[in-house]
Design a protein around this motif. Structure first.
Motif, PDB file in Angstrom:
ATOM      1  N   TRP A 171       3.576  19.778   5.740  1.00 53.95           N
ATOM      2  CA  TRP A 171       4.513  19.382   6.912  1.00 53.95           C
ATOM      3  C   TRP A 171       4.074  19.640   8.384  1.00 53.95           C
ATOM      4  CZ3 TRP A 171       7.203  15.209   5.724  1.00 53.95           C
ATOM      5  CH2 TRP A 171       7.647  15.316   4.410  1.00 53.95           C
ATOM      6  N   PHE A 172       3.511  21.087   8.306  1.00 52.04           N
ATOM      7  CA  PHE A 172       2.898  21.469   9.651  1.00 52.04           C
ATOM      8  C   PHE A 172       1.726  20.736  10.022  1.00 52.04           C
ATOM      9  CE2 PHE A 172       4.645  26.100   8.886  1.00 52.04           C
ATOM     10  CZ  PHE A 172       5.756  25.939   9.430  1.00 52.04           C
ATOM     11  N   SER A 173       0.896  20.545   9.081  1.00 51.08           N
ATOM     12  CA  SER A 173      -0.370  19.686   9.402  1.00 51.08           C
ATOM     13  C   SER A 173       0.235  18.022   9.760  1.00 51.08           C
ATOM     14  CB  SER A 173      -1.289  19.789   8.149  1.00 51.08           C
ATOM     15  OG  SER A 173      -1.871  21.038   8.022  1.00 51.08           O
ATOM     16  N   LEU A 174       0.902  17.567   9.023  1.00 45.58           N
ATOM     17  CA  LEU A 174       1.491  16.177   9.191  1.00 45.58           C
ATOM     18  C   LEU A 174       1.994  16.096  10.713  1.00 45.58           C
ATOM     19  CD1 LEU A 174       1.864  13.468   8.075  1.00 45.58           C
ATOM     20  CD2 LEU A 174       4.001  14.176   7.324  1.00 45.58           C
ATOM     21  N   ILE A 175       2.730  17.002  11.083  1.00 46.70           N
ATOM     22  CA  ILE A 175       3.272  16.877  12.492  1.00 46.70           C
ATOM     23  C   ILE A 175       1.927  17.057  13.403  1.00 46.70           C
ATOM     24  CG2 ILE A 175       4.332  18.058  14.278  1.00 46.70           C
ATOM     25  CD1 ILE A 175       6.365  18.966  11.890  1.00 46.70           C
ATOM     26  N   LYS A 176       1.215  18.036  13.426  1.00 50.20           N
ATOM     27  CA  LYS A 176       0.028  18.229  14.130  1.00 50.20           C
ATOM     28  C   LYS A 176      -0.912  16.847  14.168  1.00 50.20           C
ATOM     29  CE  LYS A 176      -1.349  22.011  12.359  1.00 50.20           C
ATOM     30  NZ  LYS A 176      -2.121  23.179  12.084  1.00 50.20           N
ATOM     31  N   VAL A 177      -1.164  16.425  12.878  1.00 50.67           N
ATOM     32  CA  VAL A 177      -2.049  15.047  12.940  1.00 50.67           C
ATOM     33  C   VAL A 177      -1.509  14.046  13.598  1.00 50.67           C
ATOM     34  CG1 VAL A 177      -3.065  13.372  11.293  1.00 50.67           C
ATOM     35  CG2 VAL A 177      -3.063  15.835  10.715  1.00 50.67           C
ATOM     36  N   ALA A 178       0.001  13.767  13.407  1.00 53.83           N
ATOM     37  CA  ALA A 178       0.591  12.684  14.106  1.00 53.83           C
ATOM     38  C   ALA A 178       0.661  13.003  15.582  1.00 53.83           C
ATOM     39  CB  ALA A 178       1.985  12.651  13.578  1.00 53.83           C
ATOM     40  N   ALA A 179       0.574  14.033  16.151  1.00 51.01           N
ATOM     41  CA  ALA A 179       0.793  14.468  17.493  1.00 51.01           C
ATOM     42  C   ALA A 179      -0.601  14.150  17.972  1.00 51.01           C
ATOM     43  CB  ALA A 179       1.122  15.659  17.910  1.00 51.01           C
ATOM     44  N   ILE A 180      -1.667  14.397  17.292  1.00 47.82           N
ATOM     45  CA  ILE A 180      -3.012  14.133  17.857  1.00 47.82           C
ATOM     46  C   ILE A 180      -3.309  12.486  17.932  1.00 47.82           C
ATOM     47  CG2 ILE A 180      -5.516  14.247  17.399  1.00 47.82           C
ATOM     48  CD1 ILE A 180      -4.809  16.865  18.487  1.00 47.82           C
ATOM     49  N   ILE A 181      -2.919  11.896  17.080  1.00 45.37           N
ATOM     50  CA  ILE A 181      -2.996  10.603  16.844  1.00 45.37           C
ATOM     51  C   ILE A 181      -2.317   9.817  17.905  1.00 45.37           C
ATOM     52  CG2 ILE A 181      -2.735   8.244  15.602  1.00 45.37           C
ATOM     53  CD1 ILE A 181      -3.183   9.914  12.867  1.00 45.37           C
ATOM     54  N   ALA A 182      -1.267  10.140  18.299  1.00 42.40           N
ATOM     55  CA  ALA A 182      -0.407   9.730  19.439  1.00 42.40           C
ATOM     56  C   ALA A 182      -0.816   9.862  20.464  1.00 42.40           C
ATOM     57  CB  ALA A 182       1.309  10.359  19.421  1.00 42.40           C
ATOM     58  N   MET A 183      -1.606  11.186  20.765  1.00 44.23           N
ATOM     59  CA  MET A 183      -2.278  11.660  22.269  1.00 44.23           C
ATOM     60  C   MET A 183      -3.241  10.355  22.329  1.00 44.23           C
ATOM     61  SD  MET A 183      -2.362  15.692  21.865  1.00 44.23           S
ATOM     62  CE  MET A 183      -0.684  16.647  21.845  1.00 44.23           C
ATOM     63  N   ILE A 184      -4.182  10.333  21.379  1.00 44.49           N
ATOM     64  CA  ILE A 184      -5.419   9.394  21.369  1.00 44.49           C
ATOM     65  C   ILE A 184      -4.816   7.858  21.848  1.00 44.49           C
ATOM     66  CG2 ILE A 184      -7.248   8.381  20.394  1.00 44.49           C
ATOM     67  CD1 ILE A 184      -7.483  11.129  18.399  1.00 44.49           C
ATOM     68  N   ALA A 185      -3.786   7.483  20.934  1.00 42.79           N
ATOM     69  CA  ALA A 185      -3.206   6.136  21.198  1.00 42.79           C
ATOM     70  C   ALA A 185      -2.608   6.207  22.655  1.00 42.79           C
ATOM     71  CB  ALA A 185      -2.062   5.793  20.147  1.00 42.79           C
ATOM     72  N   GLY A 186      -1.930   7.240  23.056  1.00 39.96           N
ATOM     73  CA  GLY A 186      -1.533   7.182  24.313  1.00 39.96           C
ATOM     74  C   GLY A 186      -2.427   7.227  25.440  1.00 39.96           C
ATOM     75  N   GLY A 187      -3.454   7.997  25.282  1.00 35.56           N
ATOM     76  CA  GLY A 187      -4.697   8.166  26.278  1.00 35.56           C
ATOM     77  C   GLY A 187      -5.300   6.611  26.594  1.00 35.56           C
ATOM     78  N   ALA A 188      -5.387   5.975  25.218  1.00 38.74           N
ATOM     79  CA  ALA A 188      -6.232   4.709  25.264  1.00 38.74           C
ATOM     80  C   ALA A 188      -5.211   3.546  26.043  1.00 38.74           C
ATOM     81  CB  ALA A 188      -6.470   4.359  23.728  1.00 38.74           C
ATOM     82  N   ALA A 189      -4.020   3.627  25.952  1.00 42.84           N
ATOM     83  CA  ALA A 189      -3.034   2.805  26.388  1.00 42.84           C
ATOM     84  C   ALA A 189      -3.063   3.146  27.868  1.00 42.84           C
ATOM     85  CB  ALA A 189      -1.654   3.119  26.040  1.00 42.84           C
ATOM     86  N   ILE A 190      -3.038   4.269  28.507  1.00 41.57           N
ATOM     87  CA  ILE A 190      -3.318   4.532  30.003  1.00 41.57           C
ATOM     88  C   ILE A 190      -4.651   4.017  30.514  1.00 41.57           C
ATOM     89  CG2 ILE A 190      -3.649   6.365  31.535  1.00 41.57           C
ATOM     90  CD1 ILE A 190      -2.158   8.315  29.839  1.00 41.57           C
ATOM     91  N   ILE A 191      -5.733   4.405  29.802  1.00 41.57           N
ATOM     92  CA  ILE A 191      -7.074   3.754  30.222  1.00 41.57           C
ATOM     93  C   ILE A 191      -7.018   1.982  30.121  1.00 41.57           C
ATOM     94  CG2 ILE A 191      -9.521   3.555  29.797  1.00 41.57           C
ATOM     95  CD1 ILE A 191      -9.260   6.175  28.359  1.00 41.57           C
ATOM     96  N   ALA A 192      -6.269   1.576  29.255  1.00 39.13           N
ATOM     97  CA  ALA A 192      -6.361   0.033  29.096  1.00 39.13           C
ATOM     98  C   ALA A 192      -5.524  -0.729  29.898  1.00 39.13           C
ATOM     99  CB  ALA A 192      -6.068  -0.573  27.511  1.00 39.13           C
TER     100      ALA A 192
END
Length: 495
Positions: A171-192
């Motif tokens: 569960w700890f890892s699931l939260i961290k992985v989800a956060a990283i994916i959200a950060m990448i997606a969020g950053g891509a949205a900012i660039i786009a």
């Protein structure tokens, strides 16, 4: 020092060995594919990424992406070497026992205790980080209260069963992985879509990777300097090999987990930091608070600091949990070899080496006191010392693997079921790279103390081995070879 029970011998033609029941069978094999797969994912995400990455970026600039790729490739080779040995000898003592078996008892003693030393240092830093994070929400509460609370909480859970540990890490890892994916997606949205990027004076875009001094703004020396921080971020990934002694099916789950290392490096570090440095010039990363907070703020999320704080708290809890598990299982293996007091080999009714959990808890309680007297600016020193210990353990893993491969060839043993690729060139190059990292620690004044502390630690271990280890502890570990023999094809009979 108390001695371990004498191992039984197997006269199968491959030399004296120990049945799995004598070493790993007394521990519950309660870790399944889901547990170990997410442990493999989560081991790459911690404070080394969330906060240490800013320091690495300041040292190397955009070239830090190359540093993470090179470092990640080296770590992958370490994990493949460890994975090959873990599939062949799935024991809880892992690389400590492999070093004892293939390099000699002194090497096993030094490797095992150096890993415990590494985990103790990192755990103290992690509980301190946890208390700082909790202070963000509860500034009126003394930090030592949070440290004491998290130590008691995780120690109690680790005493229950290894399955509880596996569920926590999942569960700890699931939260961290989800956060990283959200950060990448969020950053891509900012660039786009050109959202506001948290106060940056430069428009987001891939051009930020080359428009502020080029890929190597601090030259080749900056790239080298970043390796001290980069390799610290990968530290602890070797804990995955320790799970072999408690995995339900090590021949299946260990290879799958190890082979995810390249994907983790590319996703969690290279892609994440590439997005960051596209959003902000490299010399602005971390100057206005956490760069990850800046991503969420740029998306117009007002609760960005609280979201990140929850994520880093999860990362700290996961790290402390893994520290207790990893150091405890290595201590268990050391006790079975006669390299640690016999009390560390005692198993609770839940199949957990409870004395090792008690010892790690005591070490962390010492950390409560240390936090009251050690200033926060010494954590770079702690990180560099931990890096030395980590790299030393990795070198011993590689050296043990080289010795094992030579013995397989020399004695005509069955080939490994999970062989390390590009043997032997990749192993030799990885060892040379690890020597370079140790040299980098000594080349820069702010990390040079790691060499002094590391040399003193290794010297004390050699002295301790000479003075206190006797009897069976002076003999090589005997490990059962669980490699499946090659099938025998009988010639067709003529009628």
């Amino acid at each position: 020092m108390q001695q371990a029970p004498s191992p039984t011998r197997n006269h199968s033609g491959t030399g004296p060995q120990t049945p799995a029941a004598a070493v790993g069978g007394v521990l519950n094999r309660g870790l399944n594919v889901r547990h170990i797969r997410f442990m493999a994912l989560g081991s790459a995400i911690g404070t080394g990424l969330f906060y240490g990455s800013a320091s690495a970026i300041q040292k190397a600039g955009p070239a830090v992406l190359l540093a993470y790729i090179i470092g990640g490739a080296a770590v992958f080779m370490v994990m493949r070497a460890l994975g090959e040995m873990a599939v062949r000898h799935p024991v809880s003592g892992s690389f400590g026992q492999y070093a004892s078996r293939y390099l000699g008892p002194l090497a096993g003693f030094v490797t095992g205790w150096t890993y415990v030393f590494e985990m103790a240092i990192v755990a103290i830093a992690d509980v301190t980080a946890f208390s700082i994070y909790m202070g963000f929400w509860f500034p009126q509460v003394d930090r030592w209260i949070w440290i004491l609370a998290v130590i008691c909480f995780l120690a109690a859970l680790n005493l229950l069963s290894v399955k509880v540990f596996g569920e926590l890490e999942f569960w700890f890892s699931l939260i961290k992985v989800a956060a990283i994916i959200a950060m990448i997606a969020g950053g891509a949205a900012i660039i786009a879509f050109g959202f506001q990027t948290g106060g940056s004076s430069v428009a987001p875009g891939l051009g930020n990777l080359v428009e502020h001094g080029g890929l190597f703004p601090n030259g080749f020396g900056g790239l080298l300097a970043s390796f001290a921080v980069v390799m610290f971020a990968f530290g602890g990934i070797e804990t995955l090999g320790i799970t072999a002694g408690e995995a339900a099916d090590p021949k299946k789950v260990i290879p799958k987990a190890v082979n995810t290392v390249p994907v983790r490096v590319l996703l969690f570090y290279v892609l994440t930091l590439g997005v960051l440095m596209s959003l902000f010039p490299w010399n602005e990363v971390g100057t206005n608070g956490s760069p990850f907070v800046q991503i969420f703020s740029g998306l117009g999320i007002p609760a960005a600091p609280h979201i990140l704080n929850a994520v880093v708290i999860t990362a700290a809890l996961s790290a402390i949990n893994s520290d207790i598990f990893g150091a405890g299982r290595i201590l268990f293996g050391l006790s079975r070899q006669g390299h640690a007091p016999g009390a560390f080999g005692k198993i609770s009714r839940h199949g957990v080496p409870w004395m090792t959990v008690v010892m790690m808890t005591a070490i962390l309680l010492v950390g409560v006191v240390l936090n009251a007297v050690i200033p926060e600016d010494v954590f770079l020193v702690i990180a560099s010392i931990a890096t030395f210990a980590t790299v030393w353990v990795w070198v011993m893993i590689l050296a043990s693997h080289v010795a094992m491969k030579r013995e397989i060839r020399r004695n005509g043993l069955p080939p490994s079921e999970f062989p390390s690729p590009w043997w032997p060139a990749a192993s030799v190059l990885t060892i040379a790279f690890m020597a370079l990292v140790i040299g980098v620690l000594g080349a820069f004044e702010d990390t040079r103390i790691a060499l002094y502390v590391g040399a003193a630690w290794l010297g004390l271990l050699v002295l301790g081995y000479r003075l206190w280890v006797k009897g069976d502890g002076r003999r090589r570990a005997h490990l059962e070879d669980e490699t499946s023999p090659l099938p025998v094809v009988e010639p067709a009979r003529r009628n």
